[in-house]
Design a protein around this motif. Sequence first.
Motif, PDB file in Angstrom:
ATOM      1  N   VAL A 229     -60.836   1.054  -6.944  1.00  0.00           N
ATOM      2  CA  VAL A 229     -62.196   0.556  -6.741  1.00  0.00           C
ATOM      3  C   VAL A 229     -62.492   0.618  -5.247  1.00  0.00           C
ATOM      4  O   VAL A 229     -61.674   0.200  -4.431  1.00  0.00           O
ATOM      5  CB  VAL A 229     -62.338  -0.907  -7.222  1.00  0.00           C
ATOM      6  CG1 VAL A 229     -63.731  -1.442  -6.949  1.00  0.00           C
ATOM      7  CG2 VAL A 229     -61.987  -1.026  -8.700  1.00  0.00           C
ATOM      8  N   PHE A 230     -63.637   1.158  -4.902  1.00  0.00           N
ATOM      9  CA  PHE A 230     -64.060   1.143  -3.501  1.00  0.00           C
ATOM     10  C   PHE A 230     -64.813  -0.145  -3.224  1.00  0.00           C
ATOM     11  O   PHE A 230     -65.687  -0.545  -3.995  1.00  0.00           O
ATOM     12  CB  PHE A 230     -64.938   2.361  -3.182  1.00  0.00           C
ATOM     13  CG  PHE A 230     -64.125   3.576  -2.844  1.00  0.00           C
ATOM     14  CD1 PHE A 230     -63.907   3.932  -1.529  1.00  0.00           C
ATOM     15  CD2 PHE A 230     -63.551   4.331  -3.835  1.00  0.00           C
ATOM     16  CE1 PHE A 230     -63.133   5.022  -1.209  1.00  0.00           C
ATOM     17  CE2 PHE A 230     -62.767   5.429  -3.542  1.00  0.00           C
ATOM     18  CZ  PHE A 230     -62.557   5.775  -2.218  1.00  0.00           C
ATOM     19  N   LEU A 231     -64.448  -0.781  -2.144  1.00  0.00           N
ATOM     20  CA  LEU A 231     -65.106  -1.987  -1.653  1.00  0.00           C
ATOM     21  C   LEU A 231     -65.436  -1.681  -0.200  1.00  0.00           C
ATOM     22  O   LEU A 231     -64.554  -1.712   0.660  1.00  0.00           O
ATOM     23  CB  LEU A 231     -64.187  -3.201  -1.779  1.00  0.00           C
ATOM     24  CG  LEU A 231     -64.711  -4.532  -1.271  1.00  0.00           C
ATOM     25  CD1 LEU A 231     -65.995  -4.921  -2.001  1.00  0.00           C
ATOM     26  CD2 LEU A 231     -63.665  -5.618  -1.436  1.00  0.00           C
ATOM     27  N   THR A 232     -66.690  -1.332   0.060  1.00  0.00           N
ATOM     28  CA  THR A 232     -67.030  -0.733   1.346  1.00  0.00           C
ATOM     29  C   THR A 232     -68.468  -1.026   1.761  1.00  0.00           C
ATOM     30  O   THR A 232     -69.282  -1.425   0.939  1.00  0.00           O
ATOM     31  CB  THR A 232     -66.796   0.797   1.271  1.00  0.00           C
ATOM     32  OG1 THR A 232     -67.041   1.382   2.537  1.00  0.00           O
ATOM     33  CG2 THR A 232     -67.680   1.449   0.217  1.00  0.00           C
ATOM     34  N   GLY A 233     -68.733  -0.783   3.003  1.00  0.00           N
ATOM     35  CA  GLY A 233     -70.090  -0.904   3.514  1.00  0.00           C
ATOM     36  C   GLY A 233     -70.808   0.436   3.547  1.00  0.00           C
ATOM     37  O   GLY A 233     -71.981   0.511   3.900  1.00  0.00           O
ATOM     38  N   VAL A 234     -70.117   1.509   3.190  1.00  0.00           N
ATOM     39  CA  VAL A 234     -70.696   2.855   3.217  1.00  0.00           C
ATOM     40  C   VAL A 234     -71.606   3.019   2.015  1.00  0.00           C
ATOM     41  O   VAL A 234     -71.152   2.979   0.873  1.00  0.00           O
ATOM     42  CB  VAL A 234     -69.586   3.932   3.239  1.00  0.00           C
ATOM     43  CG1 VAL A 234     -70.188   5.317   3.160  1.00  0.00           C
ATOM     44  CG2 VAL A 234     -68.742   3.783   4.494  1.00  0.00           C
ATOM     45  N   LYS A 235     -72.894   3.199   2.304  1.00  0.00           N
ATOM     46  CA  LYS A 235     -73.849   3.253   1.185  1.00  0.00           C
ATOM     47  C   LYS A 235     -74.758   4.471   1.189  1.00  0.00           C
ATOM     48  O   LYS A 235     -75.711   4.527   0.426  1.00  0.00           O
ATOM     49  CB  LYS A 235     -74.681   1.974   1.170  1.00  0.00           C
ATOM     50  CG  LYS A 235     -75.417   1.671   2.440  1.00  0.00           C
ATOM     51  CD  LYS A 235     -76.091   0.322   2.335  1.00  0.00           C
ATOM     52  CE  LYS A 235     -76.653  -0.095   3.677  1.00  0.00           C
ATOM     53  NZ  LYS A 235     -77.217  -1.424   3.639  1.00  0.00           N
TER      54      LYS A 235
END
Length: 98
Positions: free
Chosen positions: A56-62
């Motif tokens: 799962v990606f948990l990131t601020g890259v949107k």
Amino acid sequence: QKHNVMMATSGMKALTMLGKRIPDVIFLDYEMPMCDGKMTLEMIREIDEAKNIPVVFLTGVKDKEHIEAVLALKPEGYLLKPASADKIYGILDKIFNA
């Protein structure tokens, strides 16, 4: 309290940790030192013992380009920071109760 959590500060450290213990699920950030989350996931998928671990990606890259590049690798989810505990536990419930 509910889960045993290990943390790596880079993709390379995470890959090293996989040599010692195979986790039930991996949360990745997109932006990490040395190799980004996409590259890390590609390397995880090359390790026989780890290739089927839910990621799962948990990131601020949107931005659309980065999200589409990661989704092509079929992670179990892509959460934007800050993600609520409910969203994180919801993904974990989905993974473990599938």
